[in-house]
Design a protein around this motif. Structure first.
Motif, mmCIF file in Angstrom:
data_model
loop_
_atom_site.group_PDB
_atom_site.id
_atom_site.type_symbol
_atom_site.label_atom_id
_atom_site.label_comp_id
_atom_site.label_asym_id
_atom_site.label_seq_id
_atom_site.Cartn_x
_atom_site.Cartn_y
_atom_site.Cartn_z
ATOM 1 N N ALA A 1 13.863 90.779 65.025
ATOM 2 C CA ALA A 1 12.684 91.463 65.574
ATOM 3 C C ALA A 1 11.393 90.858 65.031
ATOM 4 C CB ALA A 1 12.758 92.949 65.238
ATOM 5 N N ILE A 2 11.371 90.538 63.749
ATOM 6 C CA ILE A 2 10.180 89.930 63.147
ATOM 7 C C ILE A 2 9.909 88.567 63.769
ATOM 8 C CG2 ILE A 2 9.250 88.947 61.013
ATOM 9 C CD1 ILE A 2 10.673 91.194 59.489
ATOM 10 N N LEU A 3 10.977 87.787 63.972
ATOM 11 C CA LEU A 3 10.819 86.466 64.596
ATOM 12 C C LEU A 3 10.272 86.597 66.011
ATOM 13 C CD1 LEU A 3 14.125 84.692 63.420
ATOM 14 C CD2 LEU A 3 11.789 84.264 62.600
ATOM 15 N N LEU A 4 10.785 87.574 66.759
ATOM 16 C CA LEU A 4 10.328 87.780 68.132
ATOM 17 C C LEU A 4 8.860 88.212 68.169
ATOM 18 C CD1 LEU A 4 13.441 89.547 69.706
ATOM 19 C CD2 LEU A 4 12.581 87.260 70.230
ATOM 20 N N ILE A 5 8.498 89.103 67.266
ATOM 21 C CA ILE A 5 7.109 89.574 67.214
ATOM 22 C C ILE A 5 6.174 88.421 66.869
ATOM 23 C CG2 ILE A 5 5.478 91.040 65.955
ATOM 24 C CD1 ILE A 5 7.748 93.091 65.680
ATOM 25 N N GLY A 6 6.573 87.601 65.862
ATOM 26 C CA GLY A 6 5.747 86.458 65.490
ATOM 27 C C GLY A 6 5.578 85.481 66.641
ATOM 28 N N ALA A 7 6.677 85.251 67.394
ATOM 29 C CA ALA A 7 6.608 84.333 68.536
ATOM 30 C C ALA A 7 5.687 84.885 69.618
ATOM 31 C CB ALA A 7 8.006 84.105 69.094
ATOM 32 N N CYS A 8 5.752 86.189 69.857
ATOM 33 C CA CYS A 8 4.889 86.808 70.872
ATOM 34 C C CYS A 8 3.418 86.700 70.485
ATOM 35 C CB CYS A 8 5.277 88.265 71.071
ATOM 36 S SG CYS A 8 6.880 88.496 71.904
ATOM 37 N N ILE A 9 3.124 86.888 69.203
ATOM 38 C CA ILE A 9 1.736 86.767 68.742
ATOM 39 C C ILE A 9 1.235 85.351 68.957
ATOM 40 C CG2 ILE A 9 0.252 86.804 66.702
ATOM 41 C CD1 ILE A 9 1.938 89.132 65.653
ATOM 42 N N ILE B 1 2.884 77.006 73.608
ATOM 43 C CA ILE B 1 4.191 76.344 73.717
ATOM 44 C C ILE B 1 5.044 76.655 72.493
ATOM 45 C CG2 ILE B 1 5.349 74.115 73.851
ATOM 46 C CD1 ILE B 1 2.947 73.058 75.383
ATOM 47 N N ALA B 2 4.413 76.599 71.316
ATOM 48 C CA ALA B 2 5.150 76.904 70.084
ATOM 49 C C ALA B 2 5.676 78.337 70.110
ATOM 50 C CB ALA B 2 4.253 76.683 68.876
ATOM 51 N N GLY B 3 4.893 79.242 70.664
ATOM 52 C CA GLY B 3 5.324 80.629 70.758
ATOM 53 C C GLY B 3 6.537 80.782 71.667
ATOM 54 N N ILE B 4 6.528 80.050 72.799
ATOM 55 C CA ILE B 4 7.675 80.102 73.714
ATOM 56 C C ILE B 4 8.932 79.577 73.024
ATOM 57 C CG2 ILE B 4 8.631 79.157 75.846
ATOM 58 C CD1 ILE B 4 5.848 79.159 77.013
ATOM 59 N N VAL B 5 8.771 78.435 72.328
ATOM 60 C CA VAL B 5 9.904 77.861 71.605
ATOM 61 C C VAL B 5 10.418 78.844 70.559
ATOM 62 C CG1 VAL B 5 10.621 76.011 70.047
ATOM 63 C CG2 VAL B 5 9.153 75.492 72.004
ATOM 64 N N GLY B 6 9.502 79.461 69.824
ATOM 65 C CA GLY B 6 9.903 80.422 68.808
ATOM 66 C C GLY B 6 10.632 81.620 69.406
ATOM 67 N N PHE B 7 10.173 82.068 70.582
ATOM 68 C CA PHE B 7 10.815 83.205 71.251
ATOM 69 C C PHE B 7 12.242 82.845 71.650
ATOM 70 C CE2 PHE B 7 11.902 85.890 74.849
ATOM 71 C CZ PHE B 7 11.452 87.139 74.441
ATOM 72 N N VAL B 8 12.422 81.639 72.213
ATOM 73 C CA VAL B 8 13.758 81.188 72.621
ATOM 74 C C VAL B 8 14.679 81.065 71.404
ATOM 75 C CG1 VAL B 8 15.067 79.285 73.630
ATOM 76 C CG2 VAL B 8 12.911 80.008 74.684
ATOM 77 N N VAL B 9 14.167 80.464 70.334
ATOM 78 C CA VAL B 9 14.969 80.294 69.122
ATOM 79 C C VAL B 9 15.380 81.644 68.555
ATOM 80 C CG1 VAL B 9 14.914 79.499 66.731
ATOM 81 C CG2 VAL B 9 13.992 78.040 68.545
#
Length: 224
Positions: free
Chosen positions: A48-56, A23-31
């Motif tokens: 890009a770094i934020l998106l990669i971190g959210a995907c991980i 769930i945290a990853g989904i929220v991070g991806f949206v943000v």
């Protein structure tokens, strides 16, 4: 006695934090996506770094959501290890002893968060273990051998020579083990000589302290 020792399943506990990573990853991806849209001046590498971190985080969280990575089954006949990459089985009749392991240092034996298992016969155990699990045992448990080796004033071997010794190993029955099986048998031999046990179970893989798990396992061992 056997009737009182029902089959038990020991699994790795999953904390709420781990379970919520998806769930945290989904929220991070949206943000991260919103940041890129609302603030286009933000450097693309940052987004890009934020998106990669959210995907991980999403991938790790999804893995945890599938359930425990591994488990142990204890029956009146054997102890068995299960994981997504394979497992092993050891009959109680082939186990000589099981207890929380300890490492000698400065004349004292210091307990470590691992359960040690000492077998009567290597061949039966090694024949039951899959290659991927054997490889993980060699890699994950080498820290114990290093710790035991460092605690010796005059070690009988060089650590580099025993870490992945692949010399052919001859079992008590006269069967010759080669390759990965020989490497595992040799490692078990060195473990026994320096630590007192052949292989180990990390407390990280259990739902209780190593000493408690060892005590539970000894009940099954005594009843076999």
């Amino acid at each position: 006695m056997r009737d009182s020792l029902k089959t038990r399943y020991i699994t790795t506990g999953i904390t709420p934090y781990q379970a919520n990573l998806f769930i945290a990853g989904i929220v991070g991806f949206v943000v991260a996506t919103l940041v890129g849209v609302i603030f286009p001046t933000v450097a693309p590498p940052v987004v890009a770094i934020l998106l990669i971190g959210a995907c991980i985080m999403m991938l790790v969280g999804y893995k945890y959501s599938q359930g425990p990575e591994l488990s142990f089954t204890l029956t009146f006949m054997h102890i068995q290890f299960h994981s997504h990459y394979g497992g092993w089985l050891a009959r109680w009749k082939n186990i000589d002893s099981i207890a929380q392991a300890s490492i000698a240092r400065d004349g004292w034996h210091q307990p470590v968060p691992w359960v040690g298992i000492r077998l009567k016969n290597y061949e039966e155990f090694i024949e039951s273990i899959c290659p991927r699990v054997a490889t993980k045992l060699l890699i994950d448990q080498r820290i114990l051998l290093v710790m035991a080796h460092k605690g010796l004033d005059n070690p009988p071997y060089e650590i580099e020579d025993i870490m992945f010794d692949d010399h052919h190993y001859t079992t008590h029955s006269g069967h010759t083990l080669k390759g990965l099986q020989a490497m595992l048998a040799n490692r078990m031999h060195y473990n026994r000589e320096l630590i007192g046990y052949d292989f180990f179970i990390s407390e990280d893989f259990l739902d209780r302290p190593a000493a408690d798990f060892a005590g539970l396992a000894r009940r099954y061992l005594a009843a076999s």
